[in-house]
Design a protein around this motif. Structure first.
Motif, PDB file in Angstrom:
ATOM      1  N   ASP A 249      32.291 -24.515-109.645  1.00 30.78           N
ATOM      2  CA  ASP A 249      33.256 -23.609-110.268  1.00 30.78           C
ATOM      3  C   ASP A 249      32.750 -23.209-111.656  1.00 30.78           C
ATOM      4  O   ASP A 249      33.304 -23.628-112.677  1.00 30.78           O
ATOM      5  CB  ASP A 249      34.627 -24.285-110.364  1.00 30.78           C
ATOM      6  CG  ASP A 249      35.737 -23.311-110.711  1.00 30.78           C
ATOM      7  OD1 ASP A 249      35.454 -22.102-110.832  1.00 30.78           O
ATOM      8  OD2 ASP A 249      36.893 -23.758-110.870  1.00 30.78           O
ATOM      9  N   PRO A 250      31.708 -22.401-111.720  1.00 31.91           N
ATOM     10  CA  PRO A 250      31.074 -22.098-113.010  1.00 31.91           C
ATOM     11  C   PRO A 250      31.926 -21.270-113.957  1.00 31.91           C
ATOM     12  O   PRO A 250      31.656 -21.247-115.161  1.00 31.91           O
ATOM     13  CB  PRO A 250      29.806 -21.328-112.602  1.00 31.91           C
ATOM     14  CG  PRO A 250      30.131 -20.736-111.263  1.00 31.91           C
ATOM     15  CD  PRO A 250      31.014 -21.752-110.594  1.00 31.91           C
ATOM     16  N   GLN A 251      32.953 -20.613-113.461  1.00 34.92           N
ATOM     17  CA  GLN A 251      33.791 -19.777-114.315  1.00 34.92           C
ATOM     18  C   GLN A 251      35.030 -20.508-114.833  1.00 34.92           C
ATOM     19  O   GLN A 251      35.851 -19.914-115.530  1.00 34.92           O
ATOM     20  CB  GLN A 251      34.232 -18.527-113.536  1.00 34.92           C
ATOM     21  CG  GLN A 251      33.080 -17.655-113.068  1.00 34.92           C
ATOM     22  CD  GLN A 251      32.219 -17.171-114.225  1.00 34.92           C
ATOM     23  OE1 GLN A 251      32.724 -16.639-115.209  1.00 34.92           O
ATOM     24  NE2 GLN A 251      30.908 -17.369-114.117  1.00 34.92           N
ATOM     25  N   SER A 252      35.128 -21.784-114.518  1.00 38.75           N
ATOM     26  CA  SER A 252      36.330 -22.528-114.893  1.00 38.75           C
ATOM     27  C   SER A 252      36.402 -22.735-116.405  1.00 38.75           C
ATOM     28  O   SER A 252      35.406 -23.053-117.059  1.00 38.75           O
ATOM     29  CB  SER A 252      36.341 -23.891-114.194  1.00 38.75           C
ATOM     30  OG  SER A 252      37.436 -24.667-114.644  1.00 38.75           O
ATOM     31  N   THR A 253      37.605 -22.564-116.941  1.00 40.18           N
ATOM     32  CA  THR A 253      37.866 -22.864-118.357  1.00 40.18           C
ATOM     33  C   THR A 253      38.702 -24.130-118.502  1.00 40.18           C
ATOM     34  O   THR A 253      39.134 -24.461-119.613  1.00 40.18           O
ATOM     35  CB  THR A 253      38.597 -21.687-119.028  1.00 40.18           C
ATOM     36  OG1 THR A 253      39.832 -21.433-118.330  1.00 40.18           O
ATOM     37  CG2 THR A 253      37.738 -20.428-119.008  1.00 40.18           C
ATOM     38  N   ILE A 254      38.932 -24.809-117.391  1.00 46.59           N
ATOM     39  CA  ILE A 254      39.699 -26.062-117.428  1.00 46.59           C
ATOM     40  C   ILE A 254      38.789 -27.176-117.937  1.00 46.59           C
ATOM     41  O   ILE A 254      37.695 -27.374-117.408  1.00 46.59           O
ATOM     42  CB  ILE A 254      40.232 -26.427-116.036  1.00 46.59           C
ATOM     43  CG1 ILE A 254      41.148 -25.326-115.513  1.00 46.59           C
ATOM     44  CG2 ILE A 254      40.958 -27.766-116.063  1.00 46.59           C
ATOM     45  CD1 ILE A 254      41.607 -25.533-114.078  1.00 46.59           C
TER      46      ILE A 254
END
Length: 239
Positions: free
Chosen positions: A116-121
Motif C-alpha cells: 500500500d505505497p500510497q497509504s498515509t496511515i
C-alpha cells in the motif's frame, strides 16, 4: 494462545534481547498520551508509506519498530520477543542477532509499503521484526517445547505444544488477515513479510550449524538443558 516460555532457555545472558525490550518499553513510556508527547514524538517517529516512497521521513523505517499503540500491543510483542529471542541470540551472537532483528523489521516494513505505497496511515510496532524472530526460531528449533496459555471464555489452561505448531498457526493467521481482513488497524502484510524474512535470513545460520545434522543433534530443540516446570509437591504438614 499466548506463549509464556520454552523448555530450553539459553544459558547465556541475551543482552541484545533484553536491551531491545528495555528500549521498546522506554519509548512506549516516552510517547504515551498521558505524558502529552503523542503528537510531537510518536507521530514524528512513525512510518508513513507515502512519505517513504517520496524519499521523506526515512528514519521511520527504523524508529517505527520501537513505538506501540497501547498496553496490549507492547505486552504481546515483548512477550514473544522474550520467549523466542534468547535462543536465536545464542546461536547468532549478540551483534548478529541485532542485525538480524533490524533487517527483519526493515523487510517487513518494505512488504507493507509495497502492498500500500500510497497509504498515509502511520505504521508502528516491533511486530514485523519479532515476526522475523519467530520465523528464525521455527527454522532452527521446530520441535522445541513451548508452554502456552489458552483462554477459553473464562477458563485459563496451560499446556505444552511443539514450537512449529504455535508458529505456523500464528503465520496462518497473518496470511488469512492479509487476504480477508481489511482496515482493522493491523499490518498483516508486515507480519507475514517479517516472518518470511526471518526464515530466509536465518538460513545461513542454520546451514552453518549443519542444517539437518543440527536438527539431528538437537532433536530440533535449543541445545541447552531442559528445564522441568512441573510444580514441586509440597509436603503435608501437621499442625
Amino acid at each position: 494462545m499466548f506463549p509464556i516460555r520454552d523448555h530450553n532457555p539459553s544459558e547465556r545472558t541475551p543482552y541484545v534481547r533484553n536491551g531491545l525490550i528495555f528500549l521498546n518499553v522506554l519509548m512506549f513510556l516516552l510517547t504515551d498520551p498521558w505524558l502529552g508527547n503523542m503528537d510531537a514524538l510518536w507521530g514524528r517517529l512513525a512510518l508513513y508509506p507515502l512519505a517513504i516512497t517520496q524519499g521523506e521521513w526515512l528514519w521511520g523505517l527504523v524508529t517505527h519498530m520501537f513505538l506501540h499503540a497501547g498496553f496490549m500491543h507492547i505486552i504481546g510483542n515483548m512477550l514473544f520477543l522474550w520467549v523466542f529471542g534468547d535462543n536465536l541470540e545464542d546461536q547468532m551472537g549478540h551483534v548478529g542477532f541485532l542485525v538480524f532483528y533490524l533487517a527483519c523489521g526493515l523487510l517487513a516494513a518494505g512488504g507493507q509499503i509495497m502492498a500500500d505505497p500510497q497509504s498515509t496511515i502511520p505504521m508502528i510496532g516491533a511486530s514485523g521484526a519479532i515476526a522475523g524472530v519467530l520465523g528464525g526460531y521455527l527454522l532452527l528449533f521446530p520441535r522445541a517445547r513451548v508452554d502456552v496459555i489458552a483462554i477459553i471464555i473464562i477458563i485459563f489452561k496451560r499446556f505444552t505444544i511443539p514450537a512449529w505448531v504455535l508458529l505456523m498457526a500464528w503465520f496462518a493467521l497473518q496470511v488469512v488477515g492479509t487476504a480477508v481482513i481489511r482496515d482493522d488497524g493491523v499490518a498483516y502484510v508486515a507480519h507475514a513479510a517479517g516472518f518470511v524474512a526471518g526464515l530466509v535470513l536465518a538460513l545461513p545460520v542454520f546451514l552453518r550449524l549443519g542444517g539437518r545434522d543440527f536438527w539431528a543433534r538437537t532433536h530440533g530443540r535449543p541445545p541447552h538443558r531442559p528445564v522441568d516446570y512441573t510444580p514441586s509437591r509440597i509436603p503435608e504438614v501437621r499442625r
